[in-house]
Design a protein around this motif. Structure first.
Motif, PDB file in Angstrom:
ATOM      1  N   TRP A   1      -1.087  -4.347   3.443  1.00 38.18           N
ATOM      2  CA  TRP A   1      -0.592  -5.386   4.340  1.00 38.18           C
ATOM      3  C   TRP A   1      -1.632  -5.647   5.441  1.00 38.18           C
ATOM      4  CZ3 TRP A   1       4.298  -1.945   4.472  1.00 38.18           C
ATOM      5  CH2 TRP A   1       5.158  -2.298   3.428  1.00 38.18           C
ATOM      6  N   CYS A   2      -1.673  -6.863   5.944  1.00 32.45           N
ATOM      7  CA  CYS A   2      -2.647  -7.221   6.988  1.00 32.45           C
ATOM      8  C   CYS A   2      -2.338  -6.463   8.291  1.00 32.45           C
ATOM      9  CB  CYS A   2      -2.577  -8.713   7.304  1.00 32.45           C
ATOM     10  SG  CYS A   2      -2.608  -9.773   5.866  1.00 32.45           S
TER      11      CYS A   2
ATOM     12  N   CYS B   1       1.055  -6.868  10.519  1.00 32.28           N
ATOM     13  CA  CYS B   1       2.149  -7.400   9.685  1.00 32.28           C
ATOM     14  C   CYS B   1       3.462  -6.680  10.006  1.00 32.28           C
ATOM     15  CB  CYS B   1       1.793  -7.200   8.208  1.00 32.28           C
ATOM     16  SG  CYS B   1       3.138  -7.689   7.104  1.00 32.28           S
TER      17      CYS B   1
ATOM     18  N   ASP C   1       5.779  -6.020   8.048  1.00 32.19           N
ATOM     19  CA  ASP C   1       6.265  -5.204   6.926  1.00 32.19           C
ATOM     20  C   ASP C   1       6.118  -3.707   7.215  1.00 32.19           C
ATOM     21  OD1 ASP C   1       6.415  -7.751   5.978  1.00 32.19           O
ATOM     22  OD2 ASP C   1       5.341  -7.395   4.106  1.00 32.19           O
TER      23      ASP C   1
ATOM     24  N   CYS D   1       4.660 -10.151  -0.422  1.00 38.77           N
ATOM     25  CA  CYS D   1       4.096  -9.007   0.305  1.00 38.77           C
ATOM     26  C   CYS D   1       5.152  -7.912   0.442  1.00 38.77           C
ATOM     27  CB  CYS D   1       3.620  -9.460   1.678  1.00 38.77           C
ATOM     28  SG  CYS D   1       2.267 -10.658   1.586  1.00 38.77           S
TER      29      CYS D   1
ATOM     30  N   ASN E   1       9.898 -13.781   7.485  1.00 44.96           N
ATOM     31  CA  ASN E   1       8.760 -14.164   8.339  1.00 44.96           C
ATOM     32  C   ASN E   1       8.571 -15.682   8.362  1.00 44.96           C
ATOM     33  OD1 ASN E   1       7.659 -14.615   5.849  1.00 44.96           O
ATOM     34  ND2 ASN E   1       6.211 -12.915   5.914  1.00 44.96           N
TER      35      ASN E   1
ATOM     36  N   CYS F   1       4.283 -12.568  10.485  1.00 50.47           N
ATOM     37  CA  CYS F   1       3.153 -12.706   9.557  1.00 50.47           C
ATOM     38  C   CYS F   1       1.996 -13.313  10.343  1.00 50.47           C
ATOM     39  CB  CYS F   1       3.523 -13.610   8.372  1.00 50.47           C
ATOM     40  SG  CYS F   1       2.110 -14.006   7.299  1.00 50.47           S
ATOM     41  N   PRO F   2       1.146 -12.466  10.949  1.00 50.89           N
ATOM     42  CA  PRO F   2       0.076 -13.008  11.802  1.00 50.89           C
ATOM     43  C   PRO F   2      -1.014 -13.729  11.011  1.00 50.89           C
ATOM     44  CG  PRO F   2      -0.088 -10.604  11.654  1.00 50.89           C
ATOM     45  CD  PRO F   2       1.179 -10.997  10.956  1.00 50.89           C
ATOM     46  N   THR F   3      -1.046 -13.556   9.699  1.00 48.25           N
ATOM     47  CA  THR F   3      -2.118 -14.173   8.906  1.00 48.25           C
ATOM     48  C   THR F   3      -1.828 -15.635   8.591  1.00 48.25           C
ATOM     49  OG1 THR F   3      -2.693 -12.054   7.955  1.00 48.25           O
ATOM     50  CG2 THR F   3      -3.405 -14.001   6.723  1.00 48.25           C
ATOM     51  N   TRP F   4      -0.601 -15.910   8.129  1.00 51.35           N
ATOM     52  CA  TRP F   4      -0.312 -17.278   7.691  1.00 51.35           C
ATOM     53  C   TRP F   4       0.652 -18.023   8.597  1.00 51.35           C
ATOM     54  CZ3 TRP F   4      -3.788 -18.916   4.633  1.00 51.35           C
ATOM     55  CH2 TRP F   4      -4.407 -18.043   3.739  1.00 51.35           C
TER      56      TRP F   4
END
Ligand code: SF4
Length: 298
Positions: A25-26, A29, A31, A60, A130, A209-212
């Motif tokens: 996981w990023c 995240c 999760d 994820c 998310n 979800c900090p990535t997307w």
């Protein structure tokens, strides 16, 4: 078939797989928060890894199986619930947990969600909410806010998001809660309560979800409605729970994060109990009959 009921002290580290794969996981995240809360909850529920089944969908969130030691079934997209239902009916002594994302559970598997709640199957369903499809790189999901821009909705979503708590109540879930990855203590307590509940326990788990979903709220600050003096309601009262859910779902999109236990019905029998009561399912679980050489099949 697992040996259920052995009483001994359980350590949360038993739920860390022997090979200890590093989560992919990023960083940041939400999760991670679900995994931590679940591992912390299990010893307090009194279940060992071989008494537990974790069924996941695709996303994820589905990687949870790799980082959590138990029996596991990584199903296809949106299909964790039918697998979990069948396992629980065959082996009622198992602690059955199903997990998936908001796209997996409220979109692709929305039909299963509705009917598993309606039938009140005895299990805990954790939805990593998310507000986006994460694994497939940030498409709009059923809980994305109206106006949210993504690759699939570059001009902003024209759709109103679904209301998962209200949908769950209307469908028939007998335990409904919302928690957030940023609040691990509350998350752990809610998961314990959900797993100890006899019936379908739905936990909407807010996971950033900090990535997307860079524009999304980090779900702080959050308010625990069961502790707050601003919110006075009885989670065993259906009408009051419904009103509280409506307020919560409105406020989330206005930037205020409300969490807690919204609804609890301890009276309603689970699907398995109903089936045994009407004589449609033998008292001896299928999993035991299967391994009993002397059992006389009809
Ligand atoms: Fe978490 Fe989003 Fe990264 Fe998936 S894409 S691991 S949901 S931060």
């Amino acid at each position: 078939f697992s040996a259920i009921g052995e009483e001994r002290e359980i350590d949360r580290e038993e739920f860390t797989p022997g090979l200890e794969p590093q989560p992919t996981w990023c960083p940041g995240c939400g999760d991670f928060g679900v995994l931590k809360a679940l591992k912390q909850a299990m010893p307090e529920v009194g279940r060992t890894p071989d008494e537990t089944l974790l069924c996941t969908g695709i996303g994820c969130s589905g990687k949870l199986n790799s980082y959590f030691e138990s029996y596991g079934f990584h199903t296809i997209h949106g299909r964790s619930l039918p697998v979990a239902r069948a396992a629980k009916l065959a082996n009622p002594g198992l602690e059955v947990v199903a997990a998936g994302g908001d796209g997996d559970g409220y979109g692709i598997g929305g039909n299963h969600f509705m009917h598993t709640a309606r039938e009140n199957h005895d299990m805990t369903y954790i939805v990593f909410n998310n507000e986006i499809f994460g694994l497939t790189k940030g498409q709009t999901s059923p809980t994305s806010p109206k106006g949210h821009k993504s690759k699939t909705q570059p001009h902003g979503s024209a759709k109103d998001p679904i209301r998962p708590l209200s949908l769950s109540l209307t469908s028939g879930a007998s335990f409904i809660a919302r928690t957030a990855a940023v609040n691990p203590n509350q998350a752990k307590d809610i998961l314990i309560e959900a797993m100890e509940h006899d019936g379908f326990a739905h936990v909407d788990f807010l996971t950033q979800c900090p990535t997307w979903n860079k524009d999304a709220r980090q779900y702080v600050p959050y308010i625990d409605i069961n502790d707050s003096e601003d919110y006075d309601f009885d989670p065993t009262n259906r009408a009051e729970a419904q009103e509280m859910m409506r307020t919560t779902e409105d406020k989330l999109y206005e930037g205020e994060v409300l969490t807690g236990v919204y609804y609890r019905d301890e009276e309603r029998p689970s699907y398995g109990q109903e089936k045994r009561q009407i004589g449609e399912m033998p008292e001896t679980p299928l999993a035991e009959r299967y391994f009993d050489e002397d059992y006389e099949w009809e």
